[in-house]
Design a protein around this motif. Structure first.
Motif, PDB file in Angstrom:
ATOM      1  N   GLY A  43      29.820  33.636  30.262  1.00 54.55           N
ATOM      2  CA  GLY A  43      30.487  34.677  29.772  1.00 54.55           C
ATOM      3  C   GLY A  43      30.673  36.549  31.058  1.00 54.55           C
ATOM      4  O   GLY A  43      31.907  36.652  30.658  1.00 54.55           O
ATOM      5  N   ALA A  44      30.275  35.857  32.472  1.00 58.11           N
ATOM      6  CA  ALA A  44      30.045  37.022  32.698  1.00 58.11           C
ATOM      7  C   ALA A  44      31.816  36.795  33.808  1.00 58.11           C
ATOM      8  O   ALA A  44      32.891  38.084  34.080  1.00 58.11           O
ATOM      9  N   THR A  45      31.788  35.331  33.809  1.00 62.91           N
ATOM     10  CA  THR A  45      33.644  35.053  34.726  1.00 62.91           C
ATOM     11  C   THR A  45      34.601  35.311  34.039  1.00 62.91           C
ATOM     12  O   THR A  45      35.603  35.851  34.258  1.00 62.91           O
ATOM     13  N   VAL A  46      34.384  35.100  32.300  1.00 62.95           N
ATOM     14  CA  VAL A  46      35.342  35.365  31.389  1.00 62.95           C
ATOM     15  C   VAL A  46      35.709  36.884  31.252  1.00 62.95           C
ATOM     16  O   VAL A  46      36.988  37.750  31.604  1.00 62.95           O
ATOM     17  N   LEU A  47      34.360  37.486  30.869  1.00 59.09           N
ATOM     18  CA  LEU A  47      34.926  38.981  30.872  1.00 59.09           C
ATOM     19  C   LEU A  47      35.115  39.655  32.612  1.00 59.09           C
ATOM     20  O   LEU A  47      36.340  40.470  33.028  1.00 59.09           O
ATOM     21  N   ALA A  48      34.560  39.291  34.074  1.00 55.75           N
ATOM     22  CA  ALA A  48      35.252  39.679  35.211  1.00 55.75           C
ATOM     23  C   ALA A  48      36.742  39.303  35.314  1.00 55.75           C
ATOM     24  O   ALA A  48      37.701  40.151  35.815  1.00 55.75           O
ATOM     25  N   ILE A  49      37.301  38.536  34.440  1.00 56.14           N
ATOM     26  CA  ILE A  49      38.747  38.225  35.288  1.00 56.14           C
ATOM     27  C   ILE A  49      39.982  38.708  34.322  1.00 56.14           C
ATOM     28  O   ILE A  49      40.593  39.232  34.992  1.00 56.14           O
ATOM     29  N   ILE A  50      38.994  39.268  33.045  1.00 49.51           N
ATOM     30  CA  ILE A  50      40.266  40.081  31.575  1.00 49.51           C
ATOM     31  C   ILE A  50      40.281  40.936  32.559  1.00 49.51           C
ATOM     32  O   ILE A  50      41.175  41.972  32.750  1.00 49.51           O
ATOM     33  N   VAL A  51      38.484  41.862  32.699  1.00 48.58           N
ATOM     34  CA  VAL A  51      38.737  43.350  33.045  1.00 48.58           C
ATOM     35  C   VAL A  51      38.854  43.528  34.433  1.00 48.58           C
ATOM     36  O   VAL A  51      40.137  44.525  34.718  1.00 48.58           O
ATOM     37  N   GLY A  52      38.722  42.433  35.817  1.00 46.07           N
ATOM     38  CA  GLY A  52      39.554  42.637  36.651  1.00 46.07           C
ATOM     39  C   GLY A  52      40.941  42.490  37.133  1.00 46.07           C
ATOM     40  O   GLY A  52      41.325  43.210  37.565  1.00 46.07           O
ATOM     41  N   VAL A  53      41.116  42.198  36.357  1.00 45.80           N
ATOM     42  CA  VAL A  53      42.516  41.350  36.837  1.00 45.80           C
ATOM     43  C   VAL A  53      44.024  42.624  36.159  1.00 45.80           C
ATOM     44  O   VAL A  53      44.744  42.894  36.374  1.00 45.80           O
ATOM     45  N   ALA A  54      43.435  42.721  34.876  1.00 46.48           N
ATOM     46  CA  ALA A  54      44.101  44.367  33.838  1.00 46.48           C
ATOM     47  C   ALA A  54      44.035  45.485  35.018  1.00 46.48           C
ATOM     48  O   ALA A  54      44.871  46.088  35.491  1.00 46.48           O
ATOM     49  N   VAL A  55      42.957  45.423  35.696  1.00 46.22           N
ATOM     50  CA  VAL A  55      42.622  47.022  36.087  1.00 46.22           C
ATOM     51  C   VAL A  55      43.014  46.422  38.008  1.00 46.22           C
ATOM     52  O   VAL A  55      43.866  48.012  38.245  1.00 46.22           O
ATOM     53  N   GLY A  56      43.020  45.532  38.198  1.00 45.40           N
ATOM     54  CA  GLY A  56      44.278  44.891  39.557  1.00 45.40           C
ATOM     55  C   GLY A  56      45.241  45.853  39.041  1.00 45.40           C
ATOM     56  O   GLY A  56      46.142  46.087  40.360  1.00 45.40           O
ATOM     57  N   ILE A  57      45.989  45.257  38.044  1.00 44.23           N
ATOM     58  CA  ILE A  57      47.756  44.696  38.018  1.00 44.23           C
ATOM     59  C   ILE A  57      47.562  46.677  38.022  1.00 44.23           C
ATOM     60  O   ILE A  57      49.096  47.082  38.121  1.00 44.23           O
ATOM     61  N   LEU A  58      46.806  47.325  37.170  1.00 49.37           N
ATOM     62  CA  LEU A  58      47.340  48.843  37.162  1.00 49.37           C
ATOM     63  C   LEU A  58      47.121  49.235  38.222  1.00 49.37           C
ATOM     64  O   LEU A  58      47.830  50.706  38.362  1.00 49.37           O
ATOM     65  N   SER A  59      46.386  48.700  38.761  1.00 48.54           N
ATOM     66  CA  SER A  59      46.178  49.811  40.664  1.00 48.54           C
ATOM     67  C   SER A  59      47.227  49.931  41.152  1.00 48.54           C
ATOM     68  O   SER A  59      47.522  50.380  42.058  1.00 48.54           O
ATOM     69  N   ALA A  60      47.891  48.208  40.970  1.00 50.65           N
ATOM     70  CA  ALA A  60      48.796  48.180  41.895  1.00 50.65           C
ATOM     71  C   ALA A  60      49.678  48.736  41.678  1.00 50.65           C
ATOM     72  O   ALA A  60      51.010  49.030  42.387  1.00 50.65           O
ATOM     73  N   VAL A  61      50.206  48.663  40.546  1.00 42.01           N
ATOM     74  CA  VAL A  61      51.372  49.400  39.635  1.00 42.01           C
ATOM     75  C   VAL A  61      51.234  51.055  39.610  1.00 42.01           C
ATOM     76  O   VAL A  61      52.556  51.686  40.274  1.00 42.01           O
TER      77      VAL A  61
END
Length: 507
Positions: free
Chosen positions: A111-129
């Protein structure tokens, strides 16, 4: 590719063997496994010592004991051989303990890995853009805070505010006007930071979010929604349709109507299935949910294939993701509808210790909620730790990819910014991220030791700690075997993902 995989497996097995040997030697030399019995004043002390010596095989050389364990461990992966991980110093079967502990730990880690991937990747993309914007600075600051949080300290805070104070509040969940305004203001500020734009667009975003959140909180408070929540099929359809539109916009955009029709048809089919099976779903059951999930995936893929045309692959992907999201929303709908009944049985829903409430009686959905509330806090803790690293790695990888020549070429050819980010940049940015995910999954299993100790979970971490304290090598070796095997398998999965993301690696 097969030769490469087999070679990596062979090297990993040798590394695992070396690590297991080292851990076994260190464990048996870390103390006296008979210390507690030597200090006891029981009349049958000598008999107890003799019994433990026989149970643990302390009368044998260390290499003979290790060979016995290794033979039983190899039997767990080689067909035809007996799987035997030995017994503890109390005579308990370590294999049975490992199965129970692994089930508890994997619930946390997956559960922690799935949530971390979804949230972390989404936030990382927004932060890069939106690099070097206010949003980027806030995310960077938050990521560094979460990354440096001491696990035990964060766990204590979560127990205080997420369990003790929440339990006090849910007994009479009222919100003042000031609290509603503060929450609405924070939501508006966060959204306008995330979405960006010119000052006028930011003001409109913040104002709309403020108004919607304030109205929703006022309605929830007046209707006592926090104790007796409900969603209904209409809300499920609305949320799922919105998710389908969002996924379509990210994958293909709205120029390909067939893909959008596939997503919306999936929502319609899901609504029909949910309405037809509402009595069955009310009874619940994990086997039923698993079967319906498989049915949802099959129906979604079939709808995507039927609508897809020349965009069949994309339509199948969008329909599949939409179907999965809708299945999750349906489960949430049935779960929250039983929240008030669960509160009647358990007035303080979130415990600070343990994975399950002792002597809890209720139907399937009430037990489902009980399990979920106990899973919530440790999962959030592990997610916060991982999401910080995922967001930073995603941002760094995206920024590096966005500077490549093929990205500039795509923009020069008139490709939309959405397609540049999702189709060209994101896929290539995932290549280094797969390594991080592979290592992080295995490290979360071992890193859950502290989390399980604080929250009183009987998982792999507790089994490992108990083995070390008792100078009992069998539970410790079982922990090493599981975490080592997880590391090997996740690294193998990362190698396969490399080949999928970058076809050049296959050659």
């Amino acid at each position: 590719m097969l030769r490469y995989i087999f070679r990596r497996l062979g090297i990993s097995v040798l590394v695992l063997f070396g690590a297991a040997t080292l851990v076994f030697v260190l464990t048996i030399n870390s103390g006296d496994p008979l210390a507690d019995l030597r200090e006891t004043s029981a009349d049958n002390r000598d008999e107890l010592i003799e019994a433990r010596i026989r149970t643990m095989g302390l009368d044998k050389p260390w290499y003979e004991r290790y060979a016995e364990w290794l033979r039983g461990a190899v039997g767990c992966v080689v067909p035809g051989m007996q799987c035997d991980l030995g017994v503890t110093n109390q005579g308990q079967d370590v294999l049975a303990l490992t199965e129970s502990a692994m089930s508890a730990t994997l619930r946390l880690v997956i559960g922690a890995t799935v949530l971390a991937i979804i949230v972390g990747v989404a936030v990382g993309i927004l932060s890069a853009v939106r690099k070097y914007s206010g949003f980027d600075y806030v995310i960077t600051f938050g990521a560094f805070i979460f990354f440096s949080l001491p696990v035990f300290w964060a766990a204590v805070l979560l127990k205080e505010y997420g369990a003790i104070r929440f339990n006090d509040w849910i007994a009479d969940p009222r919100m003042s006007v000031t609290q509603m305004i503060i929450i609405a203001l924070i939501t508006g500020l966060v959204l306008q930071f995330a979405l960006g734009g010119d000052p006028r667009r930011r003001l409109l975003t913040a104002g709309a979010a403020f108004a919607v959140v304030l109205a929703a909180l006022a309605y929830f408070d007046a209707d006592n929604w926090f104790r007796d929540p409900s969603m209904g099929l209409g809300v499920v359809i609305l949320v799922s349709a919105g998710a389908g539109v969002l996924v379509t916009s990210l994958v293909t955009g709205f120029s390909e109507r067939r893909v959008l029709y596939a997503a919306l048809t999936t929502v319609g089919a899901g609504a029909v299935i949910t309405f037809a099976l509402q009595d069955v779903l009310e009874d619940g059951g994990y086997a039923l949910l698993a079967g319906l999930f498989v049915l949802t995936v099959a129906v979604s893929v079939a709808i995507g294939a039927a609508w897809g045309g020349h965009m069949r692959r994309q339509a199948m992907l969008v329909a599949w993701v939409t179907g999965v999201i809708m299945s999750v929303v349906v489960v949430m709908d049935y779960a929250v509808s039983h929240w008030s009944a669960m509160l009647e049985l358990k007035p303080r829903p979130v415990l600070t210790i343990g994975a399950l409430s002792p002597n809890f009686e209720g139907d399937f959905w009430e037990r489902f909620l009980d399990t979920g509330t106990q899973l919530l806090l440790p999962t959030v803790l592990l997610t916060l730790i991982s999401v910080a690293s995922y967001s930073r790695y995603t941002r760094s990888s995206m920024l590096e990819v966005m500077e490549q020549d093929y990205i500039r070429t795509a923009r020069a050819k008139g490709v939309s910014e959405r397609a540049v980010i999702t189709k060209h940049a994101f896929r290539n940015a995932l290549i280094p991220l797969t390594t991080i995910v592979a290592f992080d999954f295995a490290s979360l299993i071992s890193g859950a030791v502290v989390t399980e100790q604080v929250f009183g979970w009987r998982g792999m971490g507790q089994m490992f700690i108990n083995g070390l304290r008792a100078v009992d090598p069998m539970p410790v070796m079982s922990f090493v075997l599981v975490t080592g095997a997880a590391a090997v398998l996740m690294n193998l999965a990362a190698d396969i993902m490399y080949g999928y993301l970058d076809p050049r690696i296959r050659r």
